[in-house]
Scaffold this motif. Structure first.
Motif, PDB file in Angstrom:
ATOM      1  N   PRO A   1      64.583  88.097   7.981  1.00 50.64           N
ATOM      2  CA  PRO A   1      63.697  87.831   7.199  1.00 50.64           C
ATOM      3  C   PRO A   1      62.809  88.195   7.134  1.00 50.64           C
ATOM      4  O   PRO A   1      62.430  88.095   5.429  1.00 50.64           O
ATOM      5  CB  PRO A   1      64.172  86.652   8.362  1.00 50.64           C
ATOM      6  N   ASN A   2      61.692  88.996   7.617  1.00 51.82           N
ATOM      7  CA  ASN A   2      60.738  89.174   7.160  1.00 51.82           C
ATOM      8  C   ASN A   2      61.575  90.112   6.475  1.00 51.82           C
ATOM      9  O   ASN A   2      60.459  90.818   5.859  1.00 51.82           O
ATOM     10  CB  ASN A   2      59.783  89.279   8.156  1.00 51.82           C
TER      11      ASN A   2
ATOM     12  N   ALA B   1      62.246  88.489   3.204  1.00 52.01           N
ATOM     13  CA  ALA B   1      60.628  88.550   2.362  1.00 52.01           C
ATOM     14  C   ALA B   1      59.973  88.789   1.626  1.00 52.01           C
ATOM     15  O   ALA B   1      59.353  88.970   0.795  1.00 52.01           O
ATOM     16  CB  ALA B   1      59.774  87.377   4.031  1.00 52.01           C
TER      17      ALA B   1
ATOM     18  N   THR C   1      53.631  76.414  21.528  1.00 54.87           N
ATOM     19  CA  THR C   1      54.628  77.015  21.517  1.00 54.87           C
ATOM     20  C   THR C   1      54.711  76.934  19.901  1.00 54.87           C
ATOM     21  O   THR C   1      55.296  78.086  19.126  1.00 54.87           O
ATOM     22  CB  THR C   1      56.205  77.111  22.219  1.00 54.87           C
TER      23      THR C   1
ATOM     24  N   ILE D   1      52.138  79.570  18.069  1.00 53.08           N
ATOM     25  CA  ILE D   1      52.173  80.479  18.340  1.00 53.08           C
ATOM     26  C   ILE D   1      53.403  81.156  17.702  1.00 53.08           C
ATOM     27  O   ILE D   1      53.484  82.224  16.925  1.00 53.08           O
ATOM     28  CB  ILE D   1      52.938  80.873  19.876  1.00 53.08           C
ATOM     29  N   THR D   2      54.616  80.816  17.763  1.00 54.05           N
ATOM     30  CA  THR D   2      55.925  80.859  17.062  1.00 54.05           C
ATOM     31  C   THR D   2      55.661  80.574  15.417  1.00 54.05           C
ATOM     32  O   THR D   2      56.537  81.237  14.439  1.00 54.05           O
ATOM     33  CB  THR D   2      57.035  79.922  17.367  1.00 54.05           C
ATOM     34  N   ASN D   3      54.352  79.952  14.721  1.00 58.40           N
ATOM     35  CA  ASN D   3      54.183  80.050  13.726  1.00 58.40           C
ATOM     36  C   ASN D   3      53.536  80.498  13.047  1.00 58.40           C
ATOM     37  O   ASN D   3      53.419  80.532  11.774  1.00 58.40           O
ATOM     38  CB  ASN D   3      54.502  78.254  12.926  1.00 58.40           C
ATOM     39  N   VAL D   4      52.471  80.959  13.567  1.00 59.42           N
ATOM     40  CA  VAL D   4      51.217  81.797  13.127  1.00 59.42           C
ATOM     41  C   VAL D   4      52.150  82.954  11.688  1.00 59.42           C
ATOM     42  O   VAL D   4      51.805  83.299  10.908  1.00 59.42           O
ATOM     43  CB  VAL D   4      50.714  82.836  14.072  1.00 59.42           C
ATOM     44  N   ALA D   5      53.001  83.542  13.062  1.00 57.83           N
ATOM     45  CA  ALA D   5      53.430  85.453  11.423  1.00 57.83           C
ATOM     46  C   ALA D   5      54.379  84.695  10.568  1.00 57.83           C
ATOM     47  O   ALA D   5      54.609  83.219  10.364  1.00 57.83           O
ATOM     48  CB  ALA D   5      53.866  85.978  12.703  1.00 57.83           C
ATOM     49  N   PRO D   6      54.594  85.442   8.914  1.00 54.48           N
ATOM     50  CA  PRO D   6      55.572  84.792   8.221  1.00 54.48           C
ATOM     51  C   PRO D   6      56.914  85.143   8.577  1.00 54.48           C
ATOM     52  O   PRO D   6      57.618  85.363  10.061  1.00 54.48           O
ATOM     53  CB  PRO D   6      54.985  85.808   7.045  1.00 54.48           C
ATOM     54  N   GLY D   7      57.255  85.320   7.883  1.00 58.95           N
ATOM     55  CA  GLY D   7      58.893  84.985   8.730  1.00 58.95           C
ATOM     56  C   GLY D   7      60.082  84.143   7.656  1.00 58.95           C
ATOM     57  O   GLY D   7      59.045  82.769   7.572  1.00 58.95           O
TER      58      GLY D   7
ATOM     59  N   LEU E   1      57.230  83.456  27.486  1.00 59.72           N
ATOM     60  CA  LEU E   1      56.163  83.341  26.495  1.00 59.72           C
ATOM     61  C   LEU E   1      56.049  84.347  25.478  1.00 59.72           C
ATOM     62  O   LEU E   1      56.193  84.513  24.060  1.00 59.72           O
ATOM     63  CB  LEU E   1      54.631  82.908  26.993  1.00 59.72           C
TER      64      LEU E   1
ATOM     65  N   ALA F   1      58.893  84.905  22.951  1.00 59.24           N
ATOM     66  CA  ALA F   1      58.605  84.018  21.791  1.00 59.24           C
ATOM     67  C   ALA F   1      57.361  84.405  21.088  1.00 59.24           C
ATOM     68  O   ALA F   1      57.615  84.654  19.863  1.00 59.24           O
ATOM     69  CB  ALA F   1      57.894  82.368  22.323  1.00 59.24           C
ATOM     70  N   ILE F   2      56.498  84.916  21.394  1.00 57.73           N
ATOM     71  CA  ILE F   2      55.111  85.498  20.648  1.00 57.73           C
ATOM     72  C   ILE F   2      55.674  86.780  20.083  1.00 57.73           C
ATOM     73  O   ILE F   2      54.952  86.946  18.744  1.00 57.73           O
ATOM     74  CB  ILE F   2      54.167  85.671  20.933  1.00 57.73           C
TER      75      ILE F   2
ATOM     76  N   ALA G   1      58.399  87.659  18.709  1.00 55.63           N
ATOM     77  CA  ALA G   1      59.863  87.152  18.483  1.00 55.63           C
ATOM     78  C   ALA G   1      58.607  86.367  16.636  1.00 55.63           C
ATOM     79  O   ALA G   1      59.255  86.842  15.765  1.00 55.63           O
ATOM     80  CB  ALA G   1      60.582  86.209  18.724  1.00 55.63           C
ATOM     81  N   ALA G   2      57.797  85.973  17.160  1.00 52.91           N
ATOM     82  CA  ALA G   2      57.544  85.640  15.917  1.00 52.91           C
ATOM     83  C   ALA G   2      56.640  86.024  15.143  1.00 52.91           C
ATOM     84  O   ALA G   2      56.489  87.060  14.205  1.00 52.91           O
ATOM     85  CB  ALA G   2      56.263  84.588  16.625  1.00 52.91           C
ATOM     86  N   LEU G   3      55.276  87.902  15.844  1.00 55.99           N
ATOM     87  CA  LEU G   3      54.386  88.431  15.167  1.00 55.99           C
ATOM     88  C   LEU G   3      55.686  89.177  14.894  1.00 55.99           C
ATOM     89  O   LEU G   3      55.609  89.978  13.821  1.00 55.99           O
ATOM     90  CB  LEU G   3      53.852  89.252  15.714  1.00 55.99           C
TER      91      LEU G   3
END
Lengths: 530, 335, 320, 552
Positions: free
Chosen positions: A404-405, A408, B23, B26-32, C168, C171-172, C174-176
């Motif tokens: 997805p990134n 985007a 959480t 944390i999980t929403n800070v990044a784009p994507g 945790l 999760a981090i 995965a987001a970054l």
């Protein structure tokens, strides 16, 4: 309850002492017959045919649903399926389909024109999954029921590839779907893990992330090619994520066919008795897309330099030989494909020549190479690229990204990286499916990350998709291919072979290149028992 | 006691909300853009937008946060964008598999770790002690994923004694669900063959999961036993002629169990975390695997859901440990 | 079964009185002035040497540090770590030329394993370093300060501790997005609470000691007390924990690498190597065996070392 | 039945340490006959505990018998196997331990612990374990025997629910449970309050008489030994320097060490020969006092919200130059009071006036400045010094904090201070754990006087020290006061010490002042019952009283 549990533990203990680990069975049998086990890595989160598709999902969709037409054979051909025959108007805008009268849904309802109309309407209105294929040319109102077994499509404009998309539009049973509708969701919630189809199989066990089972339909309206006697009781699609575990499962006979082994595994496992490798030429193209609008790669000479520096043989070696180099932007199996003369191959002298002409005569730059995280081969090709560009004094930074990134970032010129590795699988055999990637209107899509802008090419593509005359189109596509190669918006890579490893007792395997990687037509498979 | 329970409950709710907020942020800070993934490779921009709207991803982050927290209060963990199903439903479906695995692993850890710890404390600095020391520290140092693969190759592929992965053989239908724990359900329904095969399936993952835990239980138990055995009341018990075995196995063990219990509580949480590795290796359909596959597809609601669930189990386990403490230690009971 | 007499707190009085008798007006030599420290260190060394496992740990850690320091000089093919390929030589079993065999791109695994030591060292240092730098001050403040400040710090700490670190961190990252930087960042982010809890507990007990009260009674300010009294007395468990954590951080980073969210090839990181190598099991066993063994031995080394340090520095502390 | 019950011959014991073997016991010769009561007196490190533990086979781990041996009832028990020990330990020889809290397992009921001992005894005797009920009955009988009320309720209680004295009685009951031939008592009264000490000693005496026990009791407290033991041995540095009838030793000590030891014991009945401070002119309380406390209160709030008053409205006034005594048993609030005077603990209410200035509201910098003038010496010198700082650092710390002195000056001053407290200068390089208790307390004092304070608050400064050291420290404190013109607030539970050095004294009980006045008057004519009980109990364990008993 606890007393019962304790007593049962005792009995189980006794049994355990007599039953040792049962030896691996050759194939799974149930009281209804043989069950074929397919070991795959990818789960099926949503089965709804109008919401989602990818190879694993579509394999099961194909098994439980029927469409108007079906692709079969290598090279892929469109075969009549629910539609026995069809005709089109002279202007190419109206299509009429005549349905097979014997077709029945699993609950016994006949497959009628209304069901077809409803299914297409549903797909277009949900605007998900397959909708993109037709929505620019077909409105829900353009579909009309002529009689119970005749349905008519009025397109907004002539659209040559129309027919080639129809095999992916599956027909659902409106009665069942409507019965399970919640808040006007077109039954989406229910169809996620249920089916309302007419295909050769119906759903059995559905354990998300573990296994998905389909059971064969006894009196499938189209009959069984392997004969009713050989018809398997069903197929289990078992999620096995680790290639090592897949290989082990195949060796132990716990799985009858697996996909997704490493290139080296296929070589290795070929020597195991009882294992057969299916190895077929595919249609999935691999390209390293340049950002042609921004940064160093906007310079065509640099692009050419890179294209001439790449070690193409290594690309084949990455697949242990199970791949062929592209000779054109279009895959070989596609209609209208021509081998473009002068495709770049490794030629360091030429590469240096182009580099000298570019704005980076001495190299000294670092270019990012982005690939989808987890795609091993793409990563390895990155290493090949890194190695190949060293003589040009160009450094490569290999960057894996979540899909997805990556998409985007790739949707805008500004954020799109200099080089991105992209695999594309055309969903139809019509050349438009690939050619349109080079149309300016595709900008923003992942396969158009090169932001290729050649008005002449765009114009030719538009002209070709509107024409109904194949000879005219073929000529146009030949020109398009040549021009694209000349502009080098990407490094044209290779077509990887599609491979599966199966037990030799698994019969009836039929390959068709238009399917996705890993996807298998389950319908003709059967087990030959000794 | 009632206020105690009430306070515990309040802390639990507070912590859960905290974890959720943490959480989520944390999980929403990044784009994507998970919507893109779901929409499919060829989807047009307006198709992606359809999905974004459907999942409320078009709203601003604070708005999404408020909506999410509001749903959470009603016990709704949101919807997985990949599977389109409610996360709560999915987490509950996968949780029993994980719990079964963790329970078996924990049982293994305790049954082996406590007596071994006891023995090496009694024979401190003896050969057994040295062996268990190296063994226990190895246990913590072994990369679970690597160890799992090695065991798989040895016992499943090479020797063929145990199945490679999964919870049950392919064609075996799971027994009627009562607890969701196959080992228990199969016994309840009297399907011994199923019990036996599911036991075979759980052995390898449970061993891999329990190894580090076993090691630390062993170490704590050993350290505590050594300390307790040096304590004045044990000296007194010896001086009063109580038999050595009784002293070790009853007097000292009970005292040493208190910190061991704390470690068990701690390790329970750790195990839940490690399931992400072990379940990946063994294709064990639990919440760990669910979290990993969701994380890999940027589907964050399930990741938050699993994190919450793990936090919840962890807190519950620690509360049980607290209760066990009070049960063992009379000083806490009266306080 | 009484307290062992060998504990460092009971030296024979004779050793001291002997020097007392020789008290002279001449300036004392370094050895004389620091006799106590020298004796203490000798005692530590003696106790450490006596333990086989501690020495094994030390050996492994020293070996690891040597590899990290001189990797590029020791590795036969240092370019293998930066992505050099040799497709004609891929997946070769261990031979005299390639001691650990070659990988799927023909790179020398032995070289990559050696070069991986540096990557792992950095990962471990940064994670534990950030963890301690953030956690220790917070722990001391919470433990000594008390009140609402403590409440806030400890609430947040408990929040982090209520979720297993790996979950945790997963999760981090995965987001970054995957990658070594993000992986280190995520692990550092979940690592500090352990230090807060350790230091807070230790501070709580140290602050009850009379010498802290004594310092207050002579008018010491809080920062003085924290720096001169609390911190030095918390140091032993911190050192022990950091030693253990070096190993655990390396292991956690490798775990994320394995899942596919950590370091990415061609970076020679052991976990990431195994992540690729696992698909080559079992026929190409050497590929995953050696990086796995490298992780195991390194983590084992740091744990044994930490365990040994605990025995001599902080014998009564609990295993965490 | 011939021969002694316990016979120790030329017993030499070494303990291996990092620095080589240490000779802990050197040629011990002791004989105990049936019916004997033997006391072994000695200060910490004299080897008395190692000796009796060796008799019970629970000696230190790294020990080695170099020479000689121990014979019990004709059997050589010097090197028994663990299996053979089980037939003797707890069955034929039993032990009463010193700290009643740590010697009872906190997780088991009192009854369970005692009846387990009974069971073990029965098993060893080979007679088969009697049923639970019978053992319970026997346990309750034992509890009754040691003078505990309501044995049947006590049976199900846990150690933490009992008071210190009750626990000590439980320990005695446990020791008696095996009907031992020989009972060893290891400092059975040390951890108890004065009044309880007296009761426990009475109990032991009565049990000896009633059950005709053979007892070996060890203690550092010669008074306690004198109360119980007919014969007595004095240990010093691993040797028995003197033994014989208790009365003889007390009245005519032969060895030089014994004489020194006896001289060091403060005598509750002796009027003090105090070293006078400069002007002893008794000033009236009130203005002119150096330190005043007015209605000080400290209320703690427990977790359940209940309020517990540690100090309930105490007013006092300390004159310049005097030694002001505060006496009370544990829990009387005396330590809380002391800390409040220095603002180490915030009083809930009340005022503290130092040198005419109300310091109860001070905070921050002014409070810090104040601290120059008032210093505290803590009860336990072992933990009052930071183990990570050298002695030089510890003494220099106040100077570093409160003054701008240079490093060099601070070093010099620290050396001077070491000189004042009569320690070698070399010590500034040492760490606290290398010093003895007395030396550490001197360091603490040096630290306290580093800033030339006017008032020292001494919280039980000698209670953690051996008697001979205590005497030295007390002497030294008095000298110091004279030299430096200090005022002391002296807190102690030991009445003899109080009488020895304090000018005026207050008696505290449960946070309140029971009685106050000139020390001598307080001892000669106590007005309150509580004060009288305190003095009586103190006297019981004191040397002089017993000396009189035995002599008479």
């Amino acid at each position: 309850m606890f007393g019962k549990i304790i007593r049962n533990i005792a009995i189980a203990g006794l049994l355990a002492s007599s039953v040792l680990a049962s030896p691996a069975a050759a194939f799974e049998r149930t009281d209804k017959g043989n069950v074929i086990v397919f070991g795959g890595r990818q789960a099926i989160p949503v089965l709804d045919p109008h919401v989602r598709y990818d190879w694993s999902t579509r394999m099961i969709q194909q098994a439980v649903y029927d469409a108007l037409l079906k692709y079969e054979g290598d090279p892929a051909e469109l075969k009549p399926w629910l539609a026995e025959k069809w005709e089109t108007s002279a202007d190419g805008k109206t299509w009429t389909f005549h349905l097979a009268k014997t077709a029945k849904f699993h609950n016994g309802d006949p497959v009628t024109a209304e069901a077809v109309r409803y299914s297409f309407e549903r797909g277009l209105k949900l605007n998900k999954g397959v909708a993109w294929m037709l929505k620019d040319f077909l409105a829900p109102e353009g579909i009309s029921v002529v009689d119970d077994y005749t349905v008519k499509f009025d397109l907004k404009a002539p659209y040559a590839p129309f027919l080639s998309f129809l095999p992916w539009w599956y027909i659902v049973n409106p009665a069942e779907v409507k019965a399970h509708e919640v808040d006007g969701d077109y039954g989406q919630k229910w169809l996620t893990d249920h089916a309302a189809g007419s295909g050769p199989f119906k759903l059995g066990r559905w354990e998300p992330n573990v296994l998905y089972e389909v059971e064969s339909v006894q009196n499938y309206w189209k009959g069984w090619p392997q004969g009713d006697k050989n018809r398997p009781a069903g197929v289990i699609f078992k999620i096995i994520r680790e290639p090592a575990a897949q290989k082990a499962a195949l060796q132990r006979g716990e799985a009858d066919i697996v996909e997704g082994l490493t290139p080296d595994d296929y070589v290795q496992i070929k020597r195991v008795p009882g294992v057969v490798i299916e190895d077929h030429k595919g249609m999935t193209t691999f390209g390293i897309k340049f950002n042609t609008q921004k940064g160093p790669t906007a310079d065509i000479n640099l692009r050419k330099a890179i294209a001439y520096a790449l070690d193409y043989d290594a690309l084949i070696q990455v697949y242990n030989g199970a791949a062929t180099l592209e000779t054109s932007p279009l895959p070989d199996a596609m209609k209208g494909h021509v081998a473009v003369p002068g495709m770049p191959r490794k030629d360091l002298a030429k590469a240096k020549e182009y580099l000298a002409k570019s704005g980076y005569a001495k190299g000294g730059i670092t270019l990012p190479y982005v690939h989808v995280a987890g795609l091993e081969e793409a990563r390895r090709i990155g290493l090949v690229l890194l190695d190949s560009l060293k003589p040009l004094n160009i450094n490569v930074e290999i960057k894996p990204e979540q899909w997805p990134n990556m998409v985007a970032n790739g949707s805008k010129v500004e954020t799109s990286p200099a080089m991105t590795s992209v695999y594309t699988t055309p969903v139809s055999t019509d050349p438009d499916a690939v050619a349109y990637q080079y149309h300016k209107a595709s900008w923003g899509q992942y396969y158009a990350m090169m932001f290729y802008d050649n008005p002449k090419v765009s114009e030719m593509i538009d002209k070709a998709r509107g024409s109904t005359n194949w000879d005219e189109r073929a000529k146009l596509y030949a020109d398009i291919q040549t021009q694209i190669v000349a502009d080098q918006p990407e490094v044209f890579g290779m077509l990887q072979n599609r491979r599966w490893a199966r037990r030799d007792y698994l019969q009836g395997f039929k390959f068709s290149p238009v399917r996705f990687t890993g996807e298998v037509d389950l319908y003709p498979l059967w087990v030959k028992a000794e | 006691m009632l206020t105690f329970a009430f306070r515990k409950l309040l802390t639990l709710v507070g912590t859960m909300i905290g974890i959720a907020a943490l959480t989520f942020l944390i999980t929403n800070v990044a784009p994507g853009d998970p919507a893109r993934l779901v929409a499919g490779p060829n989807a047009t921009e307006d198709m992606v937008a359809t999905i974004r709207t459907e999942y409320g991803l078009d709203k601003s982050l604070p708005e999404q946060f408020i909506v999410y927290m509001g749903d959470l209060m009603r016990g709704d963990l949101g919807q997985s964008i990949v599977t389109t199903r409610p996360v709560m439903e999915e987490v509950l479906r996968y949780a029993p598999a994980t719990l079964e695995l963790v329970f078996v692993a924990m049982a293994l850890g305790i049954v082996v770790g406590v007596p071994l710890g006891m023995l090496s404390a009694v024979y401190k600095d003896g050969p057994l002690d040295h062996v268990t020391r190296i063994f226990s520290i190895s246990g913590v140092a072994l990369p679970a994923f690597w160890f799992g693969i090695i065991l798989q190759l040895m016992f499943a592929v090479d020797l063929g004694w145990l199945p490679v992965s999964g919870r049950l053989p392919l064609v075996t239908r799971p027994p009627e669900t009562v607890t969701g724990l196959l080992l228990v359900d199969s016994l309840i329904s009297g399907r011994f063959q199923t019990f036996w095969t599911s036991l075979q399936h759980i052995i390898l993952p449970a061993v891999v999961l329990s190894f580090p835990c076993l090691a630390s239980i062993l170490r704590v138990n050993r350290a505590e036993m050594i300390e307790v055995l040096q304590s004045d009341y044990i000296v007194a018990a010896r001086a009063h002629g109580i038999a050595s075995f009784r002293i070790v196995a009853l007097y000292a063990l009970k005292n040493a169990m208190l910190p061991t219990l704390a470690m068990i509580g701690l390790r329970f949480g750790w195990m839940l975390g490690s399931t992400v590795l072990v379940e990946t290796v063994f294709d064990w359909p639990g919440i760990g695997l669910y979290a990993v596959s969701s994380a890999l597809s940027s589907d964050f609601k399930p990741v938050i859901g699993v994190t919450l669930m793990i936090g919840f189990f962890f807190i519950v386990a620690n509360t049980l440990v607290d209760l066990a403490y009070a049960w063992i230690d009379p000083r806490l009971r009266s306080a | 079964m009484t307290t062992p007499i060998t504990s460092p707190s009971t030296p024979p009085a004779a050793a001291i009185t002997m020097i007392d008798q020789t008290e002279l007006s001449r300036p004392l030599t370094f050895r004389e002035r620091h006799a106590s420290q020298i004796r203490q260190w000798r005692l530590y060394a003696h106790m450490f040497r006596k333990s086989f496992s501690s020495m094994l740990g030390l050996t492994l850690v020293v070996l690891f540090l040597l590899l990290a320091a001189f990797g590029p000089l020791l590795a036969p093919y240092p370019e293998a770590a930066s992505g050099a390929i040799d497709m004609s030589n891929k997946l070769m079993p261990p031979t005299g030329a390639n001691w650990f065999g070659t990988d799927e791109m023909g790179a020398d695994i032995f070289s990559r394993v050696i070069m991986g030591a540096r990557t792992s060292l950095w990962i471990g240092l940064i994670i534990t370093g950030i963890g301690a730098l953030v956690g220790v001050p917070l722990g001391i403040i919470a433990g000594y300060g008390g009140g609402w400040l403590r409440a806030i710090i400890m609430r947040i700490t408990e929040l982090f501790l209520a979720v297993p670190g790996l979950a945790l961190a997963l999760a981090i990252v995965a987001a970054l997005g995957p990658g070594i930087t993000n992986c280190v960042l995520a692990l550092a982010l979940v690592w500090w609470p352990g230090y807060v809890r350790l230091v807070e507990a230790k501070t709580l007990s140290v602050k009850e000691e009379l010498f802290v009260e004594s310092a207050r009674s002579i008018g010491a300010r809080t920062p003085w007390i924290l720096w001169h009294h609390i911190l030095p007395n918390c140091l032993s468990p911190i050192i022990v924990k950091m030693s253990m954590d070096m190993g655990m951080a390396i292991l956690s980073a490798a775990s994320l690498g394995f899942i596919g969210l950590g370091a990415q090839p061609p970076a020679p990181e052991w976990g990431a190597m195994i992540s690729v190598a696992r698909t080559y099991m079992p026929d190409w066993w050497w590929y995953s065996l050696f990086p796995g063994a490298a992780i195991f031995l390194t983590v084992l080394g740091f744990n044994l070392l930490g365990d040994g340090l605990r025995d001599i520095l902080d014998p009564r502390s609990r295993d965490r | 039945m011939t021969g002694p019950l316990l016979d120790i011959r030329d017993y030499r014991l070494d303990i291996g340490t990092f620095d080589g073997p240490v000779h802990v016991l050197k040629g011990i010769n002791l004989t105990v006959n049936r019916g004997d009561t033997l006391g072994i007196v000695g200060e910490s490190g004299s080897g008395k505990t190692v000796l009796v533990r060796s008799v019970l086979g629970i000696g230190p781990k790294n020990s080695r018998v170099v020479e000689g041996g121990i014979t019990f009832d004709g059997q050589d028990i010097t090197r028994l196997s663990e299996k053979d020990w089980t037939k003797i330990r707890g069955i034929r020889i039993s032990m009463i331990f010193q700290d009643p809290m740590t010697y009872l397992n906190p997780l088991f009921t009192v009854g369970r612990q005692i009846s387990d001992v009974i069971a073990a005894h029965e098993k060893a005797a080979g007679q088969g374990v009697s049923p639970k009920a019978a053992r319970r009955a026997r346990t309750e009988e034992l509890l009754d025997q040691v003078g505990l009320p309501n044995p049947s309720m006590l049976f199900g209680q846990y150690p933490h629910q009992l008071s210190g004295g009750m626990r000590q009685r439980v320990l005695i009951a446990m020791a008696l449970a095996g009907k031992p031939d020989l009972l060893i008592a290891d400092e059975p009264t040390t951890a108890l309050d004065v009044t309880v000490q007296a009761q426990v000693l009475d109990l032991i005496n009565s049990l000896v008489e009633k059950l005709n026990l053979t007892v070996v009791m060890i203690s550092h407290d010669i008074g306690a030994i004198a109360t119980v033991a007919k014969r007595c041995a004095v240990m010093y540095r691993g040797e028995i320097v003197e033994q014989g009838l208790t009365a003889d030793i007390l009245s005519r000590p032969q060895h030089e060490y014994t004489r020194r030891l006896l001289a060091a014991v403060p005598d509750i009945d002796a009027a003090a020969a105090k070293i006078p401070a400069e002007p002893v002119a008794p000033e009236p309380a009130g203005p002119g006092a150096l330190l005043e406390a007015i209605d000080l209160r400290k209320i703690y709030r427990s977790q359940s919200g209940a309020e517990v008053a540690a100090v309930k409205g105490i007013s006092l006034s300390v004159r310049t130059g005097e030694i002001f005594g505060v006496v009370g048993e544990s829990g009387s609030g005396k330590s809380t009071l002391a800390r409040m005077l220095l603002r180490l603990i915030e009083p809930t209410s009340g005022d503290i006036i130092f040198d005419g200035r109300n310091i109860s509201g001070l905070a921050g910098e002014p409070l810090r400045q104040m601290r120059r003038h008032m210093q505290f010496v803590f009860q336990n010198p072992h933990s009052a010094l930071n183990g990570r700082h050298t002695i030089g650092d510890a003494i220099g710390e106040p100077l570093r904090i409160q003054t701008g002195m240079s490093r060099r000056d601070i070093e010099a001053r620290a050396e001077a201070l070491l000189d004042i407290v009569q320690l070698p200068k070399m010590f500034k390089y040492r760490y606290p754990h290398e010093l003895s208790g007395g030396q550490k307390q001197r360091v603490c004092i040096a630290r306290a006087i580093a800033l030339n304070p006017r008032l020292l608050i001494l919280d039980e400064p000698t209670s953690a020290l051996d008697i001979s050291v205590q005497a030295q420290v007390l002497d030294f404190l008095q000298q110091l006061r004279a030299e430096l013109n200090l005022t002391y607030v002296f807190i102690s539970h030991n009445l003899a010490v109080i009488r020895q050095i304090c000018d005026r004294t207050i008696v505290m009980k449960r946070g309140e002042i029971v009685e106050q006045g000139e020390t001598e008057r307080l001892f000669l004519s106590p007005q309150q019952d509580y004060t009288r009980t305190l003095i009586e109990s103190g006297r019981k364990t004191s040397r002089a009283a017993n000396l009189a008993d035995h002599a008479g």
